[in-house]
Design an enzyme around this catalytic site. Structure first.
Site, PDB file in Angstrom:
ATOM      1  N   LYS A  40     -14.869   6.029   1.766  1.00 54.12           N
ATOM      2  CA  LYS A  40     -13.535   6.628   1.587  1.00 54.12           C
ATOM      3  C   LYS A  40     -12.487   5.525   1.425  1.00 54.12           C
ATOM      4  O   LYS A  40     -12.774   4.352   1.706  1.00 54.12           O
ATOM      5  CB  LYS A  40     -13.216   7.511   2.787  1.00 54.12           C
ATOM      6  N   ARG A 137      -9.185  17.160  15.801  1.00 55.14           N
ATOM      7  CA  ARG A 137      -8.618  16.841  14.502  1.00 55.14           C
ATOM      8  C   ARG A 137      -9.197  17.861  13.539  1.00 55.14           C
ATOM      9  O   ARG A 137      -8.693  18.966  13.446  1.00 55.14           O
ATOM     10  CB  ARG A 137      -9.038  15.396  14.162  1.00 55.14           C
ATOM     11  N   TYR A 259      13.951 -14.149   6.592  1.00 54.22           N
ATOM     12  CA  TYR A 259      14.829 -13.026   6.955  1.00 54.22           C
ATOM     13  C   TYR A 259      14.977 -12.913   8.465  1.00 54.22           C
ATOM     14  O   TYR A 259      14.012 -13.119   9.209  1.00 54.22           O
ATOM     15  CB  TYR A 259      14.235 -11.715   6.444  1.00 54.22           C
ATOM     16  N   MET A 307       8.452  -9.335   1.461  1.00 55.83           N
ATOM     17  CA  MET A 307       7.716  -8.418   0.586  1.00 55.83           C
ATOM     18  C   MET A 307       6.656  -9.149  -0.238  1.00 55.83           C
ATOM     19  O   MET A 307       5.524  -8.678  -0.366  1.00 55.83           O
ATOM     20  CB  MET A 307       8.692  -7.697  -0.350  1.00 55.83           C
TER      21      MET A 307
END
Ligand SMILES: *Cc1c(COP(=O)(O)O)cnc(C)c1O
Length: 368
Positions: A40, A137, A259, A307
């Site tokens: 998956k 779940r 940052y 980023m």
């Protein structure tokens, strides 16, 4: 190698031979059971079709994915395999399951009823029946198992291939919940029509033969994640991630890096910047905590992960290494996914499934 190699310089190497070796090791640990492969989320980020093709060639006959679309991709490379869809068939998708010979995992009584109804009185359709033994779940609840037990004709249009359940804490062998889940699974098995069973994920395989049943479902361990975090990792590393230094900044006077000015440089320092960031799945939580390797040097991530960029303190490096073009190991045998994850405060699964689309991917070994 795809063309993003030229765009970013960062290279993700995926060792399909290691995936196959891990599959063999897991199979050996569950000798009485069939060993499937969970592919998956695009094979935990490593490429479901490449992984499935390599494992099919090594004898794997059953694959699990989460969604129909993922199953269709695996079907392209594996015409013969059994492919099961963990999230089941959405309403209206039954025909596509049938056409592509896919097995839905039936996660509720309504799902069982809908699947049975889709056979319209014809040949019962194969599926996997999932009972909840402690995840709360997906899977039939105890009450739903009771209703199905009282009315087995609800399964008339369904040909159950396996009864399955899923462990919550298999990576903690001492946790009593493992045994409790197994007991609940046994109770459900006793109430429902007899069918083969599937219970264990990667870690469950290491809980011993009581947990193996007929089919085991490893995912993470195939890709090198340690199934027993309290012990040395028996799996082979599969992933290597390397990125070139873009430039090195020499700083002489006190300054901050990145940052938020979260890292302060006091004395003479060299900062190397590499073209990888949180947009590539290099998690921002690695800011001021992550590590990388250059030659024999361990270099710390300093400042925030941006980023598209990460900054490393390379002050300790000799000049011939502290320069543009030097390759930095971000994930490798000495800093594998589990230790990268520990630095970032997460699990190897998240590191793998976050691996970015901008990396050039290089497959080695297996059917590469
Ligand atoms: C993802 C998943 C697996 C594989 O689990 P790993 O811990 O990656 O081995 C097995 N079964 C189910 C139901 C899953 O959702």
């Amino acid at each position: 190698m795809d063309e993003t190699a030229h765009a970013t310089g960062t290279v993700l190497t995926i060792d399909l031979e290691a995936v196959v070796a891990n599959y063999r090791l897991l199979s050996e640990h569950a000798p009485g059971a069939e060993c499937s492969a969970v592919v998956k989320a695009d094979g935990y980020g490593l490429g479901a079709t490449r992984v499935a093709a390599a494992l099919a060639a090594a004898g794997c006959k059953t694959f699990f994915v989460a969604h129909l679309g993922e199953a269709l991709a695996v079907r392209q490379v594996s015409p013969e395999a059994t492919i099961a869809v963990l999230n089941g068939a959405l309403a209206g998708a039954e025909a596509e399951f049938e056409e592509n010979n896919l097995l839905p995992v039936l996660n509720s009584l309504p799902a069982v009823q809908a699947w049975s109804a889709s056979a319209s009185g014809g040949e019962p359709r194969p599926a996997i029946v999932h009972v909840d033994s402690g995840m709360s779940r997906l899977g039939l609840s105890d009450q739903e198992v009771g209703r199905l037990a009282g009315e087995p004709s609800l399964l008339d249009g369904t040909a159950p291939r396996w009864l399955m359940s899923h462990l919550a804490v298999a990576e903690e062998p001492e946790n009593a919940l493992n045994g409790e889940q197994r007991t609940r699974f046994e109770v459900a098995r006793g109430r429902l029509p007899t069918m083969p069973a599937s219970f264990s994920n990667s870690s469950g395989i290491f809980l011993g033969p009581d947990y193996h049943y007929d089919l085991v479902r490893p995912g993470a361990a195939l890709y090198g994640v340690n199934p027993q975090p309290s012990k040395p990792n028996p799996m082979q590393p599969v992933v290597r991630l390397e990125s070139p230094i873009l430039q090195v900044r020499s700083i002489d006077s006190p300054r901050t890096v990145g940052y938020g000015a979260t890292h302060r440089v006091r004395g003479p320092t060299k900062i190397a910047t590499i073209p990888v960031g949180y947009a590539d799945g290099y998690l921002r939580s690695s800011s001021n905590r992550g590590r990388a390797f250059i030659d024999e040097y361990e270099v710390p991530v300093v400042g925030r992960v941006s980023m598209d960029l990460v900054t490393l303190d390379v002050t300790a490096l000799p000049d011939h290494l502290a320069r543009a073009g030097t390759m930095v190991e971000l994930i490798s045998a000495r800093h594998p996914v589990d230790s990268v994850a520990a630095d970032a405060g997460t699990i190897g699964y998240e590191i793998l499934t976050s691996l970015g689309a901008r990396y050039a991917r290089r497959y080695v070994g297996g059917s590469a």
